[in-house]
Scaffold this motif. Structure first.
Motif, short mmCIF file in Angstrom:
data_model
loop_
_atom_site.label_atom_id
_atom_site.label_comp_id
_atom_site.label_asym_id
_atom_site.label_seq_id
_atom_site.Cartn_x
_atom_site.Cartn_y
_atom_site.Cartn_z
N HIS A 129 -0.15 -16.06 -5.84
CA HIS A 129 0.17 -15.26 -4.66
C HIS A 129 1.58 -14.69 -4.78
CE1 HIS A 129 -0.07 -13.97 -0.49
NE2 HIS A 129 1.10 -14.52 -0.27
N SER A 130 2.51 -15.47 -5.34
CA SER A 130 3.87 -14.98 -5.53
C SER A 130 3.91 -13.82 -6.53
CB SER A 130 4.76 -16.12 -6.02
OG SER A 130 6.07 -15.67 -6.29
N VAL A 131 3.11 -13.93 -7.60
CA VAL A 131 3.01 -12.85 -8.57
C VAL A 131 2.46 -11.59 -7.90
CG1 VAL A 131 1.76 -12.06 -10.63
CG2 VAL A 131 2.82 -14.32 -10.60
N HIS A 132 1.43 -11.77 -7.06
CA HIS A 132 0.88 -10.64 -6.31
C HIS A 132 1.97 -9.98 -5.47
CE1 HIS A 132 -3.54 -12.20 -6.36
NE2 HIS A 132 -3.17 -11.68 -7.51
N GLY A 133 2.74 -10.80 -4.76
CA GLY A 133 3.77 -10.27 -3.88
C GLY A 133 4.81 -9.46 -4.63
N GLU A 134 5.21 -9.94 -5.79
CA GLU A 134 6.20 -9.21 -6.57
C GLU A 134 5.62 -7.90 -7.10
OE1 GLU A 134 7.88 -11.63 -9.57
OE2 GLU A 134 8.70 -13.11 -8.15
N ARG A 135 4.37 -7.94 -7.56
CA ARG A 135 3.72 -6.71 -8.01
C ARG A 135 3.69 -5.68 -6.89
NH1 ARG A 135 -1.82 -9.07 -9.92
NH2 ARG A 135 -1.27 -10.31 -11.74
N ALA A 139 5.50 -2.09 -6.78
CA ALA A 139 4.71 -0.86 -6.65
C ALA A 139 5.05 -0.12 -5.36
CB ALA A 139 3.23 -1.19 -6.69
N GLY A 140 5.21 -0.88 -4.27
CA GLY A 140 5.54 -0.26 -2.99
C GLY A 140 6.88 0.45 -3.02
N ALA A 141 7.87 -0.20 -3.65
CA ALA A 141 9.18 0.43 -3.75
C ALA A 141 9.12 1.70 -4.59
CB ALA A 141 10.18 -0.56 -4.36
N TYR A 142 8.33 1.63 -5.65
CA TYR A 142 8.18 2.82 -6.50
C TYR A 142 7.54 3.96 -5.73
CZ TYR A 142 6.14 5.92 -9.96
OH TYR A 142 5.75 7.03 -10.65
N PHE A 143 6.46 3.66 -5.01
CA PHE A 143 5.78 4.71 -4.24
C PHE A 143 6.70 5.29 -3.18
CE2 PHE A 143 1.61 2.54 -5.40
CZ PHE A 143 1.29 3.52 -6.34
N GLU A 144 7.46 4.44 -2.52
CA GLU A 144 8.36 4.93 -1.48
C GLU A 144 9.43 5.84 -2.08
OE1 GLU A 144 7.85 4.62 1.67
OE2 GLU A 144 6.14 3.28 1.41
N ARG A 201 4.16 1.84 -17.93
CA ARG A 201 4.05 0.53 -17.30
C ARG A 201 5.43 0.05 -16.86
NH1 ARG A 201 -0.35 -2.81 -19.33
NH2 ARG A 201 0.46 -2.60 -21.45
N GLU A 202 6.42 0.26 -17.70
CA GLU A 202 7.75 -0.26 -17.42
C GLU A 202 8.45 0.52 -16.31
OE1 GLU A 202 9.44 0.17 -21.23
OE2 GLU A 202 8.33 -1.49 -22.15
N GLN A 203 8.28 1.85 -16.31
CA GLN A 203 9.03 2.68 -15.38
C GLN A 203 8.22 3.17 -14.19
OE1 GLN A 203 11.06 5.88 -17.44
NE2 GLN A 203 11.52 4.59 -19.20
N HIS A 204 6.90 3.21 -14.32
CA HIS A 204 6.08 3.81 -13.27
C HIS A 204 4.96 2.90 -12.75
CE1 HIS A 204 8.04 7.68 -13.65
NE2 HIS A 204 7.91 7.59 -14.96
N GLN A 205 5.07 1.60 -13.06
CA GLN A 205 4.18 0.60 -12.47
C GLN A 205 2.71 0.76 -12.87
OE1 GLN A 205 5.86 -1.83 -10.98
NE2 GLN A 205 7.69 -0.61 -11.37
#
Length: 323
Positions: free
Chosen positions: A106-112, A116-121, A265-269
């Motif tokens: 669940h922690s791995v999910h949260g970090e992912r 991703a959310g920060a990138y999209f924002e 993967r590294e820069q754009h999730q």
């Protein structure tokens, strides 16, 4: 179907070790990368890789490289999968070791999701600009229109709408349309684009591609455009998309062919570096769709990405009854 004693012994021998049993329990939730398993299990990569090798040799898990990463998942079907399910079914879900693994997953999910959310924002306002760096948009949109057909469509569903480009592209030929996305910023941009296009019949909703809460077999066109490569479980998302397709309806998947641009993967999730025809075709057929077709649009420049369009249909009712 009966299983030989030899098969049962092989499965029990492979699964009958604490770490390997923990790995199977984790992979029962989703496919995971080796490094993610190392983190959750708190073990070294050589040790985890050795356990995974034994599980793969026993036919219990599948290994598939994706760029510089390697993912594993439990075999999808067959007697080995049935035996694994039976073994996992008798485990106490309250087992403290497995509960701790679940918390770490669940922690791995949260970090992912946070990444991703920060990138999209950060990139929502220039999302179309980013996509245009990889593909010739006018060629892709022309091919999407052709794959979708002339319409009119009774109900269009766009999963992972992003900036709403598929709604503005295909919405004019739909009587009703709904787009789902988890990012409120994306939804706001999509609403602006849809409104400027005068598509009052297009609705934007906050929604999860894995659980849309939309009625089954309710849309004659479902589109998943450049979404799968961001997902932990693309096969599960595709199953949900297929569930929405009504008899005689069509599902369109637009994504990338396999590639080696690790920086995405590294820069754009990007979680997956493209998909093969065999992989997508198998998922579509397992989801109950047929008449799978593919189209490739090669990159406009060297080192770019090939865009693939996969389409599949749900058989009309009369054909299903005849079968």
């Amino acid at each position: 179907m009966a299983v030989s004693t030899g098969q049962i012994v092989d499965v029990l021998r492979a699964a009958g070790e604490p770490t390997r049993l923990r790995i199977l329990a984790l992979l029962a939730h989703e496919e995971l990368a080796v490094l993610e398993l190392c983190r959750i299990l708190d073990q070294s990569q050589p040790r985890v890789s050795r356990h995974l090798k034994l599980l793969a040799e026993a036919g219990l898990v599948e290994r598939f490289p994706d760029g510089a990463w390697v993912f594993y998942r439990i075999v999808a079907s067959g007697e080995a999968r049935r035996l694994v399910d039976q073994v996992l079914a008798v485990i106490d879900p309250a087992d403290p070791v497995l509960a701790r693994d679940a918390e770490r997953l669940h922690s791995v999910h949260g970090e992912r999701e946070a990444e991703a959310g920060a990138y999209f924002e950060r990139n929502a306002a220039r999302w179309d600009e980013i996509r245009s760096l990889y593909v010739a948009e006018e060629d892709v949109e022309r091919a999407i229109r052709q794959a979708a057909g002339p319409g009119p469509f009774r109900r269009l569903v766009d999963l992972g709408s992003g900036t709403g480009r598929m709604l503005t592209l295909l919405g004019p030929t739909a009587q009703q349309a709904v787009g789902l996305d988890l990012s409120q910023q994306m939804l706001n941009i999509a609403r602006s684009h849809v409104g400027r296009a005068g598509l009052d019949h297009c609705e934007l909703r906050h929604g999860d591609i894995f659980g849309t809460r939309l009625p089954g077999e309710s849309a004659d066109l479902v589109v998943v455009h450049q979404v799968l490569h961001y997902l932990n479980e693309p096969a599960a998302a595709l199953r949900e998309a297929a569930r929405l397709v009504e008899p005689g309806g069509r599902l369109l998947i637009i994504d990338f062919a396999p590639h080696t641009l690790e920086y995405l993967r590294e820069q754009h999730q990007h979680r997956r570096l493209g998909f093969s025809d065999a992989e997508i075709g198998r998922w579509l057929e397992e989801a109950g769709l047929s008449a799978v077709q593919t189209q490739a649009l090669p990159p406009a420049r060297d080192g770019g990405l090939t865009v693939k369009i996969w389409s599949a249909e749900r058989a009309p009712l009369q054909e299903r009854h005849a079968a």
